[in-house]
Design a protein around this motif. Sequence first.
Motif, PDB file in Angstrom:
ATOM      1  N   ARG A  13      10.744 -30.239  23.835  1.00 13.54           N
ATOM      2  CA  ARG A  13       9.885 -29.132  23.198  1.00 13.54           C
ATOM      3  C   ARG A  13       8.924 -29.655  22.202  1.00 13.54           C
ATOM      4  N   GLU A  14       7.666 -29.842  22.624  1.00 15.23           N
ATOM      5  CA  GLU A  14       6.592 -30.287  21.788  1.00 15.23           C
ATOM      6  C   GLU A  14       5.450 -29.238  21.701  1.00 15.23           C
ATOM      7  N   VAL A  15       5.629 -27.895  22.073  1.00 11.37           N
ATOM      8  CA  VAL A  15       4.528 -27.016  22.407  1.00 11.37           C
ATOM      9  C   VAL A  15       4.641 -25.983  20.962  1.00 11.37           C
ATOM     10  N   GLY A  16       4.029 -26.046  19.917  1.00  5.82           N
ATOM     11  CA  GLY A  16       4.117 -25.136  18.922  1.00  5.82           C
ATOM     12  C   GLY A  16       3.241 -23.774  18.977  1.00  5.82           C
ATOM     13  N   VAL A  17       3.133 -22.989  17.825  1.00  5.63           N
ATOM     14  CA  VAL A  17       2.660 -21.713  18.209  1.00  5.63           C
ATOM     15  C   VAL A  17       0.839 -22.211  18.356  1.00  5.63           C
ATOM     16  N   VAL A  18       0.384 -23.232  17.593  1.00  5.16           N
ATOM     17  CA  VAL A  18      -1.045 -23.451  17.634  1.00  5.16           C
ATOM     18  C   VAL A  18      -1.367 -24.012  19.130  1.00  5.16           C
ATOM     19  N   GLY A  19      -0.601 -24.811  19.584  1.00  5.62           N
ATOM     20  CA  GLY A  19      -0.644 -25.353  20.987  1.00  5.62           C
ATOM     21  C   GLY A  19      -0.474 -24.302  22.125  1.00  5.62           C
ATOM     22  N   ALA A  20       0.680 -23.436  21.751  1.00  6.95           N
ATOM     23  CA  ALA A  20       0.736 -22.146  22.736  1.00  6.95           C
ATOM     24  C   ALA A  20      -0.473 -21.037  22.821  1.00  6.95           C
ATOM     25  N   VAL A  21      -1.021 -20.879  21.726  1.00 11.62           N
ATOM     26  CA  VAL A  21      -2.272 -20.023  21.680  1.00 11.62           C
ATOM     27  C   VAL A  21      -3.532 -20.872  22.172  1.00 11.62           C
ATOM     28  N   SER A  22      -3.383 -22.112  21.901  1.00 12.47           N
ATOM     29  CA  SER A  22      -4.387 -23.160  22.770  1.00 12.47           C
ATOM     30  C   SER A  22      -4.370 -23.104  24.037  1.00 12.47           C
ATOM     31  N   LEU A  23      -3.116 -23.200  24.497  1.00 15.51           N
ATOM     32  CA  LEU A  23      -2.727 -23.248  25.929  1.00 15.51           C
ATOM     33  C   LEU A  23      -3.297 -22.061  26.713  1.00 15.51           C
ATOM     34  N   ILE A  24      -2.984 -20.815  26.128  1.00 17.87           N
ATOM     35  CA  ILE A  24      -3.622 -19.619  26.376  1.00 17.87           C
ATOM     36  C   ILE A  24      -4.814 -19.271  26.387  1.00 17.87           C
ATOM     37  N   ALA A  25      -5.338 -19.223  25.358  1.00 14.01           N
ATOM     38  CA  ALA A  25      -6.786 -18.954  25.116  1.00 14.01           C
ATOM     39  C   ALA A  25      -7.812 -20.142  25.746  1.00 14.01           C
ATOM     40  N   GLY A  26      -7.197 -21.460  25.598  1.00 15.58           N
ATOM     41  CA  GLY A  26      -8.084 -22.507  26.220  1.00 15.58           C
ATOM     42  C   GLY A  26      -8.222 -22.721  27.626  1.00 15.58           C
ATOM     43  N   LEU A 153       0.283 -39.137  31.289  1.00 17.57           N
ATOM     44  CA  LEU A 153       0.513 -40.263  30.074  1.00 17.57           C
ATOM     45  C   LEU A 153       1.369 -39.538  28.984  1.00 17.57           C
ATOM     46  N   ASN A 154       0.706 -38.355  28.558  1.00 16.30           N
ATOM     47  CA  ASN A 154       1.576 -37.989  27.141  1.00 16.30           C
ATOM     48  C   ASN A 154       1.418 -36.626  26.897  1.00 16.30           C
ATOM     49  N   VAL A 155       2.421 -35.551  26.835  1.00 12.83           N
ATOM     50  CA  VAL A 155       2.213 -34.195  26.660  1.00 12.83           C
ATOM     51  C   VAL A 155       1.497 -33.890  25.248  1.00 12.83           C
ATOM     52  N   ARG A 156       1.930 -34.881  24.399  1.00 15.75           N
ATOM     53  CA  ARG A 156       1.283 -34.341  22.895  1.00 15.75           C
ATOM     54  C   ARG A 156      -0.216 -34.591  23.001  1.00 15.75           C
ATOM     55  N   PHE A 157      -0.640 -35.807  23.747  1.00 13.80           N
ATOM     56  CA  PHE A 157      -2.140 -36.029  23.791  1.00 13.80           C
ATOM     57  C   PHE A 157      -2.774 -34.844  24.588  1.00 13.80           C
ATOM     58  N   ALA A 158      -2.135 -34.511  25.600  1.00 18.20           N
ATOM     59  CA  ALA A 158      -2.799 -33.465  26.448  1.00 18.20           C
ATOM     60  C   ALA A 158      -2.911 -32.149  25.686  1.00 18.20           C
ATOM     61  N   MET A 159      -1.831 -31.762  24.869  1.00 19.45           N
ATOM     62  CA  MET A 159      -2.087 -30.668  23.996  1.00 19.45           C
ATOM     63  C   MET A 159      -3.229 -30.719  22.727  1.00 19.45           C
ATOM     64  N   SER A 160      -3.172 -31.908  22.667  1.00 21.29           N
ATOM     65  CA  SER A 160      -4.627 -32.128  21.560  1.00 21.29           C
ATOM     66  C   SER A 160      -5.718 -32.058  22.167  1.00 21.29           C
ATOM     67  N   VAL A 161      -5.888 -32.386  23.489  1.00 20.42           N
ATOM     68  CA  VAL A 161      -7.201 -32.212  24.071  1.00 20.42           C
ATOM     69  C   VAL A 161      -7.391 -30.554  24.230  1.00 20.42           C
ATOM     70  N   GLN A 162      -6.162 -29.778  24.683  1.00 20.58           N
ATOM     71  CA  GLN A 162      -6.224 -28.474  24.713  1.00 20.58           C
ATOM     72  C   GLN A 162      -6.992 -27.762  23.435  1.00 20.58           C
ATOM     73  N   VAL A 163      -6.182 -28.209  22.444  1.00 18.55           N
ATOM     74  CA  VAL A 163      -6.553 -27.562  20.961  1.00 18.55           C
ATOM     75  C   VAL A 163      -8.029 -27.918  20.943  1.00 18.55           C
ATOM     76  N   PHE A 164      -8.473 -29.059  20.988  1.00 20.63           N
ATOM     77  CA  PHE A 164      -9.885 -29.508  20.691  1.00 20.63           C
ATOM     78  C   PHE A 164     -11.028 -28.832  21.525  1.00 20.63           C
ATOM     79  N   PHE A 165     -10.545 -28.644  22.834  1.00 18.92           N
ATOM     80  CA  PHE A 165     -11.629 -28.092  23.659  1.00 18.92           C
ATOM     81  C   PHE A 165     -11.477 -26.634  23.591  1.00 18.92           C
ATOM     82  N   MET A 166     -10.422 -25.771  22.866  1.00 27.37           N
ATOM     83  CA  MET A 166     -10.355 -24.630  22.692  1.00 27.37           C
ATOM     84  C   MET A 166     -11.288 -24.265  21.549  1.00 27.37           C
TER      85      MET A 166
END
Length: 469
Positions: A13-26, A153-166
Motif C-alpha cells: 500500500r504505497e499510494v497516498g492521497v497525493v498519488g491518488a489524485v495524481s493517478l486520476i487527474a494525471g 521496476l518500482n511502484v514508488r518511482f512510477a507514482m513519482s513520475v505520475q506526480v511530476f507529469f501531473m
Amino acid sequence: MDGSKTEKLQLKREVGVVGAVSLIAGTMIGSGIFMSPQSVLLNIGSPGASLVIWACCGLLAIMGSLCYAELGTVIRESGGEYIYILRTSGPVLAFMLIFTSVVFVRPASVAGISLSFAQYVVAPFYSGCTPPVQVVKCVAAAAIIVLAAVNCLNVRFAMSVQVFFMIAKVLALVLIVIGGVVMLIKGHTDNFDDSFANTNLGISPIGVAFYQGLWSYDGWNNLNYVTEELKRPEVNLPRAVLIAVPMVTVLYLLVNVSYLTVLTPKELMSSSAVAVTWGNKVLGSWGWIMSVAAALSAFGSLNGTFFSGGRVCFVAAREGHMPGILAMANVHRLTPSPALIFTTTVSLLVLIPGDFQSIVNFFSFTAWFFYAITLSGLLYLKIKKPELPRPYRVPIVLPILVVIAAVFLVLAPIIDDPQIEYLYVTLFIFSGVLVYVPFIHYKLCPGVLEKLTVFLQLLLEVSPADKNL
C-alpha cells in the motif's frame, strides 16, 4: 500464519492521497484536451454546443466517479469494473469484460495515447508536412516500452513520475487559461456571437461528440483499479475523486473557452493539434512550448494507464480468468511485472494497424457498455444488500442517471447512423463466452499452461501474490 500464506507476496500500500489524485487527474489530463476539442466541435457544429458537451461530459465523469467511490469502499479489491461485475453479476459477464479489456480496450487506450504523444514529439521535425506514419508509430512504441520498464521496476518511482507529469500538465493548462483570459479582457469575444448557430442536433452527432469529449475524461475511474495499493481506501478513494475530477472538469471548460477565444471555429476544426495552433497565435515564437506540454501530458497519461492496466490483468488472473503467471509479482520489486509485460505486448500489437479517431470511437463504445453493467451492479447492491458497510454512499439517483447516459452512448450512434464496425465490436464482446465455456468453465488444456508458467516464473523471478492485503 500457515506455510502457504507466508510463501505469497503482497503488493504494498504505497499510494497516498497525493498519488491518488495524481493517478486520476494525471491519467485524465492526457492527449484528449489537446486533440479532441476540434473533433467535438466538428461533430456538434457550434462553439456554444461544444461547451455544453464538455460540461455534460465532466458532469457525467463526476457522477460516475462518485458512484465508483461507493463501489470501491464496499468492494475493497483492485480490478475496477472487472471485480465489481464479478462480485455482482457473476463470472461470465466478468470474463466478457476482462477478455474485451485485455484484448482491446486497455491496449486501445494505451495505443491511442501513445500515438498522440508521438505526433506531438515528431511534429517539430516535420514542419509544414505530415509526419510519416511509420515514424509516429515507432516513437509511440518506444514510449510504451519505456513506461512498461518504469512500472515493472518500482511502484514508488512510477507514482513519482505520475506526480511530476501531473504538475507539468496542470501548469500547461493554466497557461492556456490565463492566455484566454487576457484575450477576453482585450475584447476578443467575436467567436461567441450567436454561438449556437449551426448546431447539429442529430442523435449520432451528439453521441460521437460525447465519445470524443469523454475520451479526454477517461481515467476518472482509474483509482478503482489499484484499491489494494491505496492507503486507507475508505477515506482516500472518495477524497481523491472529489478533488481530481471536478478540478479537471473546470480546467477543461476554461481551456475550451480559451481555445474558442483565440481561434475561430473554422481554425479550430481544421487544426490537427489545437494546443499548438493556439500557442502559435498567442505565444508567437514560444508556441513550441505547447507542443512540449502536450507531449508531456500524453506521456503522463500513458504512465497512469499502464499503472492501472497491469493491475486488471493481475486481478483477473488471481480469480482464475487469466493464466496464473499474470497473478504473480516480482520477488524483489513487488510489482506485477508479468501482467505489465503482457499488457505491453498486446498494446504494441494493437498499435500496428491502429489510427487515433477509430480507436477513440470504438474504445468509448466498448467502455460505456461495461460502465452500464458495473453501475447496474451498484444499484443491485443498494437495493438487495443495503446492510453492507458503506463508509461512503451516494444517492441512488446518481447511478440511475449514469446508467441511462451509458445506454444512450452505446445505442445512439448505432440507431441513428448504423455502421458495420459497431456490429463487429459487439460480436467481439460476446465472443468472450466462446472462450469462457471451454477454457475457464471446463478448464480444457490446463497442462499446456503449467509448463509455460513454471518457465516464465523462473525467468521473470516472480511468485504468487497474496489476495488478502
